[in-house]
Design a protein around this motif. Structure first.
Motif, mmCIF file in Angstrom:
data_model
loop_
_atom_site.group_PDB
_atom_site.id
_atom_site.type_symbol
_atom_site.label_atom_id
_atom_site.label_comp_id
_atom_site.label_asym_id
_atom_site.label_seq_id
_atom_site.Cartn_x
_atom_site.Cartn_y
_atom_site.Cartn_z
ATOM 1 N N MET A 1 58.353 78.820 39.997
ATOM 2 C CA MET A 1 57.792 78.272 38.849
ATOM 3 C C MET A 1 57.554 76.544 39.243
ATOM 4 S SD MET A 1 58.256 77.768 35.031
ATOM 5 C CE MET A 1 57.432 79.153 34.843
ATOM 6 N N ARG A 2 56.826 75.873 38.940
ATOM 7 C CA ARG A 2 56.319 74.591 39.436
ATOM 8 C C ARG A 2 56.853 73.638 38.374
ATOM 9 N NH1 ARG A 2 50.859 76.338 39.406
ATOM 10 N NH2 ARG A 2 50.731 75.821 41.667
ATOM 11 N N VAL A 3 57.131 72.353 38.877
ATOM 12 C CA VAL A 3 57.600 71.241 37.712
ATOM 13 C C VAL A 3 56.382 70.411 37.384
ATOM 14 C CG1 VAL A 3 58.836 69.120 37.633
ATOM 15 C CG2 VAL A 3 59.955 71.080 38.685
ATOM 16 N N MET A 4 55.483 70.235 38.458
ATOM 17 C CA MET A 4 54.142 69.376 38.102
ATOM 18 C C MET A 4 53.100 70.585 37.686
ATOM 19 S SD MET A 4 54.301 66.382 40.911
ATOM 20 C CE MET A 4 52.799 65.610 40.423
ATOM 21 N N GLN A 5 52.274 69.982 36.952
ATOM 22 C CA GLN A 5 51.158 70.658 36.398
ATOM 23 C C GLN A 5 50.188 71.017 37.934
ATOM 24 O OE1 GLN A 5 49.146 69.218 33.188
ATOM 25 N NE2 GLN A 5 50.882 68.831 32.113
ATOM 26 N N ALA A 6 49.492 72.204 37.946
ATOM 27 C CA ALA A 6 48.710 72.795 38.874
ATOM 28 C C ALA A 6 47.633 71.595 39.242
ATOM 29 C CB ALA A 6 48.098 73.896 38.720
ATOM 30 N N TRP A 7 46.980 71.061 38.383
ATOM 31 C CA TRP A 7 46.020 69.956 38.930
ATOM 32 C C TRP A 7 46.361 68.877 39.614
ATOM 33 C CZ3 TRP A 7 45.911 64.692 38.134
ATOM 34 C CH2 TRP A 7 46.709 64.267 36.873
ATOM 35 N N THR A 8 47.783 68.612 39.481
ATOM 36 C CA THR A 8 48.308 67.500 40.501
ATOM 37 C C THR A 8 48.128 67.916 41.927
ATOM 38 O OG1 THR A 8 50.688 68.257 40.260
ATOM 39 C CG2 THR A 8 49.721 66.670 38.769
ATOM 40 N N GLU A 9 48.062 69.160 42.133
ATOM 41 C CA GLU A 9 48.094 69.596 43.689
ATOM 42 C C GLU A 9 46.860 69.209 44.052
ATOM 43 O OE1 GLU A 9 49.584 73.490 43.712
ATOM 44 O OE2 GLU A 9 51.402 73.143 42.913
ATOM 45 N N THR A 10 45.775 68.996 43.377
ATOM 46 C CA THR A 10 44.322 68.696 44.033
ATOM 47 C C THR A 10 44.142 67.313 44.391
ATOM 48 O OG1 THR A 10 43.347 68.263 41.744
ATOM 49 C CG2 THR A 10 43.577 70.593 42.513
ATOM 50 N N ILE A 11 45.139 66.526 44.067
ATOM 51 C CA ILE A 11 44.971 65.154 44.484
ATOM 52 C C ILE A 11 45.829 64.714 45.574
ATOM 53 C CG2 ILE A 11 44.464 64.244 41.997
ATOM 54 C CD1 ILE A 11 47.035 63.218 41.614
ATOM 55 N N PRO A 12 45.626 63.674 46.433
ATOM 56 C CA PRO A 12 46.374 63.128 47.404
ATOM 57 C C PRO A 12 47.785 62.951 47.278
ATOM 58 C CG PRO A 12 44.355 61.827 47.370
ATOM 59 C CD PRO A 12 44.599 62.582 46.186
ATOM 60 N N MET A 13 48.750 63.333 48.131
ATOM 61 C CA MET A 13 50.302 63.278 47.988
ATOM 62 C C MET A 13 50.541 61.691 47.505
ATOM 63 S SD MET A 13 51.487 65.342 51.424
ATOM 64 C CE MET A 13 53.345 64.992 50.976
ATOM 65 N N MET A 14 49.937 60.736 48.105
ATOM 66 C CA MET A 14 50.358 59.330 47.547
ATOM 67 C C MET A 14 50.047 59.280 46.037
ATOM 68 S SD MET A 14 48.549 56.855 50.606
ATOM 69 C CE MET A 14 49.665 55.978 51.443
ATOM 70 N N GLN A 15 49.038 59.822 45.605
ATOM 71 C CA GLN A 15 48.713 59.686 44.115
ATOM 72 C C GLN A 15 49.699 60.599 43.516
ATOM 73 O OE1 GLN A 15 44.712 60.361 42.991
ATOM 74 N NE2 GLN A 15 43.822 59.128 44.963
ATOM 75 N N GLN A 16 50.055 61.770 43.865
ATOM 76 C CA GLN A 16 51.267 62.394 43.291
ATOM 77 C C GLN A 16 52.458 61.699 43.139
ATOM 78 O OE1 GLN A 16 51.657 66.645 44.703
ATOM 79 N NE2 GLN A 16 49.682 66.528 45.612
ATOM 80 N N THR A 17 52.976 61.041 44.330
ATOM 81 C CA THR A 17 54.248 60.333 44.224
ATOM 82 C C THR A 17 54.070 59.054 43.296
ATOM 83 O OG1 THR A 17 54.253 60.722 46.716
ATOM 84 C CG2 THR A 17 55.252 58.680 45.784
ATOM 85 N N VAL A 18 52.822 58.274 43.121
ATOM 86 C CA VAL A 18 52.726 57.409 42.031
ATOM 87 C C VAL A 18 53.154 57.991 40.541
ATOM 88 C CG1 VAL A 18 51.388 55.929 40.672
ATOM 89 C CG2 VAL A 18 51.264 55.873 43.344
ATOM 90 N N LEU A 19 52.284 59.205 40.328
ATOM 91 C CA LEU A 19 52.650 59.871 39.142
ATOM 92 C C LEU A 19 54.363 59.882 38.944
ATOM 93 C CD1 LEU A 19 49.967 62.483 39.120
ATOM 94 C CD2 LEU A 19 50.071 60.295 37.744
ATOM 95 N N LEU A 20 54.936 60.405 39.957
ATOM 96 C CA LEU A 20 56.287 60.820 39.716
ATOM 97 C C LEU A 20 57.048 59.421 39.523
ATOM 98 C CD1 LEU A 20 56.928 63.446 42.550
ATOM 99 C CD2 LEU A 20 56.885 63.669 40.032
ATOM 100 N N THR A 21 56.678 58.296 40.342
ATOM 101 C CA THR A 21 57.523 57.027 40.039
ATOM 102 C C THR A 21 57.481 56.518 38.441
ATOM 103 O OG1 THR A 21 55.511 55.535 40.448
ATOM 104 C CG2 THR A 21 57.062 56.162 42.336
ATOM 105 N N ALA A 22 56.539 57.038 37.845
ATOM 106 C CA ALA A 22 56.540 56.483 36.235
ATOM 107 C C ALA A 22 57.189 57.537 35.426
ATOM 108 C CB ALA A 22 55.090 56.235 35.930
ATOM 109 N N ILE A 23 57.786 58.533 36.098
ATOM 110 C CA ILE A 23 58.161 59.934 34.924
ATOM 111 C C ILE A 23 59.287 59.129 34.034
ATOM 112 C CG2 ILE A 23 59.353 61.891 34.932
ATOM 113 C CD1 ILE A 23 56.360 62.289 35.290
ATOM 114 N N ARG A 24 60.284 58.319 34.872
ATOM 115 C CA ARG A 24 61.536 58.250 34.095
ATOM 116 C C ARG A 24 61.125 56.617 33.614
ATOM 117 N NH1 ARG A 24 65.996 54.844 34.873
ATOM 118 N NH2 ARG A 24 67.916 55.620 33.861
ATOM 119 N N GLY A 25 61.565 56.336 32.436
ATOM 120 C CA GLY A 25 61.081 55.085 31.786
ATOM 121 C C GLY A 25 62.258 53.964 32.094
#
Length: 168
Positions: A1-25
């Motif tokens: 099972m994955r943690v991130m939604q499947a659509w996130t795998e279609t964007i560059p890794m740098m963009q995925q990383t940016v999404l993860l940096t904002a997860i925690r408030g």
């Protein structure tokens, strides 16, 4: 099972990383304040809900626990945008109390959702917030092609927009 939604795998890794940096408030803000309500919706747009094992497709579904829980209460006619916009209004009014570092992480992550999320309605809502956030700083929005150039998994693309003082 994955943690991130499947659509996130279609964007560059740098963009995925940016999404993860904002997860925690940010620390030191109320658990049910505007920034936390925006983050709950943000997490629903990026993560698979761990408590439900599924994608939560709106900000009002009662599932998700507290980390990806609902951002708005019961709504009529699926008009969640208006209620979420009130969280945006309050967030913009309270920015002086939000750490600048977190604000930049959130702004860049919101930009990615506003250009890359697969659901057009959700994408439009996040793009509107992105424009509001950059306008609040008296800046111009970056275009999607500029985003892709800066965060397209190319060091050269990233360096074109980096300040020399921050390049290691």
């Amino acid at each position: 099972m994955r943690v991130m939604q499947a659509w996130t795998e279609t964007i560059p890794m740098m963009q995925q990383t940016v999404l993860l940096t904002a997860i925690r408030g940010p620390d030191g803000v109320p658990k049910y304040g505007s920034v936390k309500m925006l983050l709950r919706w943000f997490r629903r747009c990026v993560l698979v809900s761990a408590t439900d094992g599924k994608v939560l497709e709106n900000p009002y579904d009662s599932n998700g626990g507290s980390f990806t829980g609902p951002s708005v209460g019961l709504i009529i006619d699926d008009q969640w945008e208006y209620l979420m916009d009130t969280h945006c209004d309050e967030y913009l009014r309270s920015l002086d109390g939000i750490p600048h570092h977190f604000q930049l992480h959130l702004l860049h992550a919101v930009e990615i959702l506003g250009y890359k999320h697969p659901d057009e309605r959700i994408k439009r809502w996040w793009h509107k917030l992105y424009v509001r956030l950059v306008n609040d700083m008296h800046l111009h929005p970056e275009s999607e092609s500029e985003l892709d150039g800066r965060l397209g998994d190319s060091r050269e693309g990233w360096l074109r927009r980096a300040d020399p003082a921050t390049v290691a």
